[in-house]
Design a protein around this motif. Structure first.
Motif, PDB file in Angstrom:
ATOM      1  N   ASP A  95       0.803  -1.227   0.000  1.00  0.00           N
ATOM      2  CA  ASP A  95       0.000   0.000   0.000  1.00  0.00           C
ATOM      3  C   ASP A  95       0.834   1.276   0.000  1.00  0.00           C
ATOM      4  OD1 ASP A  95       1.052  -0.188   2.520  1.00  0.00           O
ATOM      5  OD2 ASP A  95      -0.862  -0.053   3.597  1.00  0.00           O
ATOM      6  N   MET A 240      -5.963  11.991  -6.643  1.00  0.00           N
ATOM      7  CA  MET A 240      -4.764  11.165  -6.641  1.00  0.00           C
ATOM      8  C   MET A 240      -3.868  11.554  -7.811  1.00  0.00           C
ATOM      9  SD  MET A 240      -4.388   7.038  -6.397  1.00  0.00           S
ATOM     10  CE  MET A 240      -2.759   6.285  -6.483  1.00  0.00           C
ATOM     11  N   TYR A 246      -1.346   6.430  -2.864  1.00  0.00           N
ATOM     12  CA  TYR A 246      -1.942   5.140  -2.525  1.00  0.00           C
ATOM     13  C   TYR A 246      -1.960   4.921  -1.010  1.00  0.00           C
ATOM     14  CZ  TYR A 246      -3.156   2.225  -6.579  1.00  0.00           C
ATOM     15  OH  TYR A 246      -3.791   1.666  -7.659  1.00  0.00           O
ATOM     16  N   ALA A 249      -5.110   5.907   0.779  1.00  0.00           N
ATOM     17  CA  ALA A 249      -6.374   5.285   0.382  1.00  0.00           C
ATOM     18  C   ALA A 249      -7.026   4.531   1.530  1.00  0.00           C
ATOM     19  CB  ALA A 249      -6.143   4.361  -0.811  1.00  0.00           C
ATOM     20  N   PRO A 262     -11.573   6.524  -2.507  1.00  0.00           N
ATOM     21  CA  PRO A 262     -10.249   5.937  -2.739  1.00  0.00           C
ATOM     22  C   PRO A 262     -10.137   5.364  -4.153  1.00  0.00           C
ATOM     23  CG  PRO A 262     -11.623   4.390  -1.561  1.00  0.00           C
ATOM     24  CD  PRO A 262     -12.427   5.662  -1.677  1.00  0.00           C
ATOM     25  N   TYR A 264      -9.530   2.323  -6.767  1.00  0.00           N
ATOM     26  CA  TYR A 264      -9.881   0.898  -6.669  1.00  0.00           C
ATOM     27  C   TYR A 264      -9.788   0.249  -8.044  1.00  0.00           C
ATOM     28  CZ  TYR A 264     -14.565   2.566  -8.157  1.00  0.00           C
ATOM     29  OH  TYR A 264     -15.611   3.164  -8.832  1.00  0.00           O
ATOM     30  N   GLY A 288     -10.213  -2.458  -3.105  1.00  0.00           N
ATOM     31  CA  GLY A 288      -9.291  -1.390  -2.737  1.00  0.00           C
ATOM     32  C   GLY A 288      -8.624  -1.672  -1.411  1.00  0.00           C
TER      33      GLY A 288
END
Length: 408
Positions: A95, A240, A246, A249, A262, A264, A288
């Motif tokens: 992540d 983003m 990321y 998120a 977020p 996905y 996500g």
């Protein structure tokens, strides 16, 4: 990104021609990691290829202990669009690009570029087939059982104590080998006190990987008719603008959904011969990044309300992006990191075993052998770890190692 390895490089260069040289370096390094090439004129075939290979190996050596983010910066500077394009599927591994091992990502991503294979009718079908092999060879498969204890005699695993899910019908099973497809923290709690501390110390310093949320949609009609032309489509919100975003998120799901959503991935399982379509309906999943801390503090009612809010908000966004598909949804369900924690029984709902950080990957990662003789770790928390392939390879590695010890 094309599904065939020999088209990826040209496709990216066509989209980002100003980065041609860096793109070649990117793919050369991935190929080098995937093929395990060594630098030699004989292997390279020419001096030119030798120089190219040497440059690739040097880049790999310089960044082997670094995170993916630093490697991308060295190639593309602050041009975030190409980083996002090349690493859109970052959540398949972690992540945060700065905390994900560059070497691990290069090896896994190169394999991804070579083309993926899927199990027709889903991974549950694979489990059924493996169970049949066990039965056909005189073995027994017991479902609906939970292992409560691992028995140890003279520092050697001697069997397990298991029971039905409600704790009844306890039974003791003797075994000369025990394979634990579980998180080490869970395995440790099953061991007697003297062995527990020794076992747990082996895995101290390793942190669990990220978790995920998943929304499962049953849709009437072919999703391709609404623009879902590919197996995997990664969707990014306007906020983003960097691959490093990321890492922002998962924390977003700690609150109720607001104006910011977020990133996905949308998976259209009917884009390939998955065997998952049935009676004119098709499976589409949205997935996500998530964290258990987003959900574990909520009581049952609050959890249900918040989960429905997020599911509605994400499905609305999905429906806005693919016109008309929302009207085709006949069933919907959402799994959160709390779901992952309950079903996988992993710390923080980790889905990839231990996190593949730059200093905790490769040979540093725990191997399948454990401090307890006869007890082998055969889960995603062992080497190589991560994903269905990593877990399967760990299981295979555990069996081969155990067989070698038994015959030595």
């Amino acid at each position: 990104m094309p599904s065939f390895a020999n088209r990826n490089r040209d496709a990216v260069i066509s989209r980002f021609p100003a980065h041609k040289q860096a793109i070649h370096q990117w793919f050369d390094t991935l190929d080098c990691v995937y093929n395990g090439d060594s630098v030699s004129v004989r292997h390279a075939g020419s001096v030119g290829k030798f120089v190219k290979q040497l440059r690739t190996q040097w880049s790999l050596a310089c960044h082997k202990q670094h995170g993916l983010g630093k490697w991308l910066d060295s190639l593309f500077g602050d041009h975030e669009d190409i980083k996002i394009a090349l690493c859109a599927n970052l959540p398949y591994y972690g992540d945060d690009p700065d905390r994900l091992s560059m070497h691990y990502f290069a090896e896994a991503q190169s394999s991804f570029y070579q083309g993926n294979h899927y199990i027709r009718s889903g991974s549950g079908h694979l489990s059924d087939m493996l169970a049949n092999i066990i039965r056909n060879h005189g073995g027994e498969v017991q479902c609906g059982q939970t292992v409560r204890q691992i028995l140890v005699e003279k520092n050697r695993a001697s069997g397990v104590v298991c029971s039905s899910l409600d704790g009844s019908a306890r039974q003791e099973v003797s075994a000369s080998l025990v394979f634990a497809n579980a998180a080490p923290m869970v395995v440790a709690d099953m061991l007697p006190a003297p062995e527990r501390q020794i076992f747990y110390a082996t895995y101290s310093g390793f942190e669990p990987s990220t978790s995920l949320w998943c929304i499962y949609l049953q849709i009437t009609g072919n999703p391709k008719d609404h623009g879902l032309l590919h197996h995997s489509t990664f969707l990014f919100p306007t906020w983003m603008t960097s691959l490093r975003h990321y890492r922002d998120a998962a924390p977003m799901l700690s609150l109720a959904p607001g104006q910011r959503l977020p990133p996905y991935v949308v998976v259209n399982h009917s884009a390939i011969d998955s065997g998952l379509s049935c009676n004119g309906t098709h499976l589409v999943t949205l997935t996500g990044l998530d964290r258990l801390s987003n959900w574990d503090v909520l009581d049952k009612r609050a959890y249900g309300i918040k989960k429905r809010q997020w599911m509605q908000s994400l499905i609305h966004d999905f429906s806005e992006r693919f016109a008309g598909i929302g009207e085709r949804i006949v069933m919907r369900e959402m799994a959160t990191a709390r779901t992952m924690s309950r079903y996988l029984n992993t710390p923080n709902g980790a889905v990839y075993g231990f996190a593949q950080t730059p200093v905790k990957t490769g040979r540093v990662r725990p191997d399948v052998a454990t401090p307890i003789k006869g007890l082998w770790l055969s889960s995603a928390f062992a080497m190589p770890g991560g994903g269905i392939t990593g877990a399967m390879l760990a299981g295979q590695r555990a069996w081969y190692r155990a067989a070698a010890v038994a015959t030595s």
